[in-house]
Design a protein around this motif. Structure first.
Motif, PDB file in Angstrom:
ATOM      1  N   LYS A   5       0.835  -1.206   0.000  1.00 41.27           N
ATOM      2  CA  LYS A   5       0.000   0.000   0.000  1.00 41.27           C
ATOM      3  C   LYS A   5       0.866   1.251   0.000  1.00 41.27           C
ATOM      4  CE  LYS A   5      -3.791  -1.901   2.747  1.00 41.27           C
ATOM      5  NZ  LYS A   5      -4.460  -1.802   4.064  1.00 41.27           N
ATOM      6  N   ALA A   6       1.899   1.255   0.824  1.00 47.13           N
ATOM      7  CA  ALA A   6       2.779   2.423   0.923  1.00 47.13           C
ATOM      8  C   ALA A   6       3.516   2.657  -0.395  1.00 47.13           C
ATOM      9  CB  ALA A   6       3.778   2.237   2.065  1.00 47.13           C
TER      10      ALA A   6
ATOM     11  N   SER B  69      16.579  -4.044   9.207  1.00 49.83           N
ATOM     12  CA  SER B  69      17.252  -2.962   8.477  1.00 49.83           C
ATOM     13  C   SER B  69      16.552  -2.656   7.157  1.00 49.83           C
ATOM     14  CB  SER B  69      18.726  -3.286   8.248  1.00 49.83           C
ATOM     15  OG  SER B  69      18.875  -4.475   7.507  1.00 49.83           O
ATOM     16  N   THR B  70      16.088  -3.682   6.461  1.00 47.72           N
ATOM     17  CA  THR B  70      15.368  -3.463   5.203  1.00 47.72           C
ATOM     18  C   THR B  70      14.008  -2.838   5.470  1.00 47.72           C
ATOM     19  OG1 THR B  70      16.519  -5.302   4.142  1.00 47.72           O
ATOM     20  CG2 THR B  70      14.472  -4.560   3.111  1.00 47.72           C
TER      21      THR B  70
ATOM     22  N   GLU C 210      11.532   4.442   5.571  1.00 50.50           N
ATOM     23  CA  GLU C 210      12.129   5.744   5.262  1.00 50.50           C
ATOM     24  C   GLU C 210      11.813   6.150   3.821  1.00 50.50           C
ATOM     25  OE1 GLU C 210      14.470   7.909   7.201  1.00 50.50           O
ATOM     26  OE2 GLU C 210      13.207   6.880   8.685  1.00 50.50           O
ATOM     27  N   LEU C 211      11.977   5.219   2.897  1.00 51.60           N
ATOM     28  CA  LEU C 211      11.740   5.489   1.479  1.00 51.60           C
ATOM     29  C   LEU C 211      10.275   5.872   1.236  1.00 51.60           C
ATOM     30  CD1 LEU C 211      12.751   5.441  -1.479  1.00 51.60           C
ATOM     31  CD2 LEU C 211      12.164   3.006  -1.508  1.00 51.60           C
ATOM     32  N   TYR C 212       9.350   5.163   1.876  1.00 49.50           N
ATOM     33  CA  TYR C 212       7.925   5.397   1.676  1.00 49.50           C
ATOM     34  C   TYR C 212       7.370   6.478   2.601  1.00 49.50           C
ATOM     35  CZ  TYR C 212       8.121   0.792  -0.640  1.00 49.50           C
ATOM     36  OH  TYR C 212       8.423  -0.280  -1.447  1.00 49.50           O
ATOM     37  N   ASN C 213       8.226   7.014   3.439  1.00 48.75           N
ATOM     38  CA  ASN C 213       7.838   8.064   4.387  1.00 48.75           C
ATOM     39  C   ASN C 213       6.681   7.608   5.289  1.00 48.75           C
ATOM     40  OD1 ASN C 213       8.180  10.609   5.556  1.00 48.75           O
ATOM     41  ND2 ASN C 213       6.603  11.519   4.259  1.00 48.75           N
TER      42      ASN C 213
ATOM     43  N   VAL D 262       3.769   3.412  13.533  1.00 42.34           N
ATOM     44  CA  VAL D 262       2.396   3.389  13.012  1.00 42.34           C
ATOM     45  C   VAL D 262       2.164   2.087  12.241  1.00 42.34           C
ATOM     46  CG1 VAL D 262       0.782   4.520  11.424  1.00 42.34           C
ATOM     47  CG2 VAL D 262       2.197   5.893  12.951  1.00 42.34           C
ATOM     48  N   LEU D 263       3.152   1.655  11.482  1.00 43.28           N
ATOM     49  CA  LEU D 263       3.056   0.400  10.736  1.00 43.28           C
ATOM     50  C   LEU D 263       2.766  -0.752  11.685  1.00 43.28           C
ATOM     51  CD1 LEU D 263       3.539  -1.298   8.077  1.00 43.28           C
ATOM     52  CD2 LEU D 263       5.882  -1.490   8.874  1.00 43.28           C
TER      53      LEU D 263
END
Length: 73
Positions: A14-15, A50-51, A57-60, A65-66
């Motif tokens: 979704k992100a 780490s991934t 971070e990439l998807y902000n 929250v996730l």
């Protein structure tokens, strides 16, 4: 009932869609194959911390929250 990996994968998909990014786009940025990323999104592959952090971070998206979303799902 979905596994934790499936719930995380669903939220990551979704992100990624919200960012209008393809699997290839993400692959090029973080250095993982499209197939690996697809496996994360389907819950077939467990994702490392780490991934997961890098993708958030990439998807902000806020990792806290996730986790709250998947806990309440």
């Amino acid at each position: 009932m979905k596994t934790i990996d499936e719930k995380i994968g669903q939220e990551l998909k979704k992100a990624r869609d919200n960012c209008s990014m393809s699997l290839q786009d993400v692959s090029n940025i973080i250095g993982k194959s499209r197939y690996t990323l697809h496996g994360y999104e389907k819950g077939r592959n467990s994702i490392s911390a780490s991934t997961l952090f890098e993708l958030c971070e990439l998807y902000n998206i806020d990792i806290e929250v996730l986790f709250k979303k998947i806990k309440n799902d």
